[in-house]
Design an enzyme around this catalytic site. Sequence first.
Site, PDB file in Angstrom:
ATOM      1  N   ASN A   9      10.821  -1.995   0.003  1.00 16.39           N
ATOM      2  CA  ASN A   9      11.064  -3.118   0.918  1.00 16.39           C
ATOM      3  C   ASN A   9      10.361  -2.774   2.226  1.00 16.39           C
ATOM      4  O   ASN A   9      10.835  -1.920   2.971  1.00 16.39           O
ATOM      5  CB  ASN A   9      12.571  -3.300   1.123  1.00 16.39           C
ATOM      6  CG  ASN A   9      12.893  -4.345   2.166  1.00 16.39           C
ATOM      7  OD1 ASN A   9      12.011  -5.055   2.651  1.00 16.39           O
ATOM      8  ND2 ASN A   9      14.162  -4.448   2.520  1.00 16.39           N
ATOM      9  N   LYS A  11      10.002  -4.523   4.801  1.00 14.86           N
ATOM     10  CA  LYS A  11      10.627  -5.159   5.974  1.00 14.86           C
ATOM     11  C   LYS A  11       9.545  -5.754   6.886  1.00 14.86           C
ATOM     12  O   LYS A  11       8.548  -6.258   6.370  1.00 14.86           O
ATOM     13  CB  LYS A  11      11.529  -4.141   6.692  1.00 14.86           C
ATOM     14  CG  LYS A  11      12.539  -3.507   5.718  1.00 14.86           C
ATOM     15  CD  LYS A  11      13.618  -2.704   6.374  1.00 14.86           C
ATOM     16  CE  LYS A  11      14.553  -2.144   5.318  1.00 14.86           C
ATOM     17  NZ  LYS A  11      15.674  -1.394   5.866  1.00 14.86           N
ATOM     18  N   HIS A  94      19.897  -9.133   1.752  1.00 12.52           N
ATOM     19  CA  HIS A  94      19.801  -7.796   2.368  1.00 12.52           C
ATOM     20  C   HIS A  94      20.758  -7.735   3.557  1.00 12.52           C
ATOM     21  O   HIS A  94      20.963  -8.725   4.255  1.00 12.52           O
ATOM     22  CB  HIS A  94      18.366  -7.526   2.817  1.00 12.52           C
ATOM     23  CG  HIS A  94      18.144  -6.100   3.201  1.00 12.52           C
ATOM     24  ND1 HIS A  94      18.511  -5.618   4.429  1.00 12.52           N
ATOM     25  CD2 HIS A  94      17.636  -5.052   2.516  1.00 12.52           C
ATOM     26  CE1 HIS A  94      18.228  -4.320   4.476  1.00 12.52           C
ATOM     27  NE2 HIS A  94      17.694  -3.953   3.336  1.00 12.52           N
ATOM     28  N   GLU A  96      20.417  -6.635   6.416  1.00  8.74           N
ATOM     29  CA  GLU A  96      19.830  -7.047   7.702  1.00  8.74           C
ATOM     30  C   GLU A  96      19.816  -8.562   7.833  1.00  8.74           C
ATOM     31  O   GLU A  96      20.003  -9.103   8.923  1.00  8.74           O
ATOM     32  CB  GLU A  96      18.416  -6.449   7.822  1.00  8.74           C
ATOM     33  CG  GLU A  96      18.491  -4.951   8.086  1.00  8.74           C
ATOM     34  CD  GLU A  96      17.323  -4.146   7.536  1.00  8.74           C
ATOM     35  OE1 GLU A  96      16.272  -4.717   7.219  1.00  8.74           O
ATOM     36  OE2 GLU A  96      17.495  -2.909   7.419  1.00  8.74           O
ATOM     37  N   GLU A 164      23.437  -0.984  -1.278  1.00  6.04           N
ATOM     38  CA  GLU A 164      22.886  -0.309  -0.103  1.00  6.04           C
ATOM     39  C   GLU A 164      23.978  -0.176   0.963  1.00  6.04           C
ATOM     40  O   GLU A 164      24.239  -1.134   1.709  1.00  6.04           O
ATOM     41  CB  GLU A 164      21.733  -1.129   0.492  1.00  6.04           C
ATOM     42  CG  GLU A 164      20.566  -1.326  -0.428  1.00  6.04           C
ATOM     43  CD  GLU A 164      19.291  -1.641   0.346  1.00  6.04           C
ATOM     44  OE1 GLU A 164      18.331  -0.884   0.192  1.00  6.04           O
ATOM     45  OE2 GLU A 164      19.264  -2.607   1.115  1.00  6.04           O
ATOM     46  N   GLY A 170      18.170   3.474   6.926  1.00  4.92           N
ATOM     47  CA  GLY A 170      17.351   3.850   8.076  1.00  4.92           C
ATOM     48  C   GLY A 170      17.962   4.927   8.948  1.00  4.92           C
ATOM     49  O   GLY A 170      17.489   5.191  10.051  1.00  4.92           O
ATOM     50  N   SER A 210      18.046   5.417   2.724  1.00  7.24           N
ATOM     51  CA  SER A 210      17.432   6.727   2.971  1.00  7.24           C
ATOM     52  C   SER A 210      17.013   7.456   1.690  1.00  7.24           C
ATOM     53  O   SER A 210      17.118   8.671   1.598  1.00  7.24           O
ATOM     54  CB  SER A 210      18.360   7.603   3.819  1.00  7.24           C
ATOM     55  OG  SER A 210      18.582   7.005   5.086  1.00  7.24           O
TER      56      SER A 210
HETATM   57  P1  13P Z   1      15.722   2.966   4.233  1.00  4.83           P
HETATM   58  O1  13P Z   1      15.155   3.488   2.924  1.00  4.83           O
HETATM   59  O2  13P Z   1      14.736   2.998   5.356  1.00  4.83           O
HETATM   60  O3  13P Z   1      17.028   3.625   4.564  1.00  4.83           O
HETATM   61  O4  13P Z   1      16.044   1.408   3.997  1.00  4.83           O
HETATM   62  C1  13P Z   1      16.773   1.032   2.904  1.00  4.83           C
HETATM   63  C2  13P Z   1      16.705  -0.443   2.782  1.00  4.83           C
HETATM   64  O5  13P Z   1      17.275  -1.174   3.566  1.00  4.83           O
HETATM   65  C3  13P Z   1      15.884  -1.003   1.690  1.00  4.83           C
HETATM   66  O6  13P Z   1      16.126  -2.354   1.532  1.00  4.83           O
END
Ligand code: 13P
Length: 246
Positions: A9, A11, A94, A96, A164, A170, A210
């Site tokens: 992803n 982003k 997601h 976010e 997740e 992150g 992560s």
């Molecule tokens: P990270 O791998 O940067 O922690 O992000 C995970 C994520 O949100 C994938 O959709």
Amino acid sequence: MRRPIIAGNWKMHKDAKETTALIEALTPLVKDAKAEVVFCPTYVNLKDAVTQAEGTNIGIGAQNMHYETQGAFTGEVSGEMLKAIGVQYVVIGHSERREYYNETDEAVNLKAIKALSLGLTPIVCCGETLEEREAGNAQSKVVGQIKAGLKDIDDIEKVVVAYEPIWAIGTGKTASKEEADEACGWVRQTIQDMYGKDAADVVRVQYGGSVKPANIAELMAMDNIDGALVGGASLTEDFAKVVVYD
Ligand code: 13P
């Protein structure tokens, strides 16, 4: 046997040139992957990404979609529009998007149903906050998101779920393999309660949060984990070390 699926992803990262350059660089490195491989760049780079990935084992996914076909929804993109340019997957719900754009379980459900009706593979996200985990509410949060987000689905076996935990996204703080496996098990059990064991046995459940080259193998060795949804570690050529993890 569930085929593992590893998705990057991206982003809100990478412009047009950077997107095609990364796909070009990763193509030879992931070509022998046993897992299904998916890259999810931003909307504006999807078409170039599809072209760049043609003839490879890389599938292209969007990071979101609207559940309506068309209309007065400024700034939105429909599943039909994604399908028309050769997109095959779509990330839905997601954390976010839930946090910053108020996306609800109801919207997630409508989007998942629409994606499936178009032949797009939805990657439906769920996961709890740190507060919810510490209060002992992680399981009820995840079960609730799955029950509402995946209700009334006709072809449930085509859905991919990504668990997740928000506290692991992150942050560099990965859930332990046991925690991740347990939560992916909650997802599978909920699908079994809703759709029966045959369905639950084939739905793929990814872990995200992560994930990196150093921890992918131990996560993938767990019974309930069928893949990964990867953010930060999918943005460089090192993503190949996640995709080809064994
Ligand atoms: P990270 O791998 O940067 O922690 O992000 C995970 C994520 O949100 C994938 O959709």
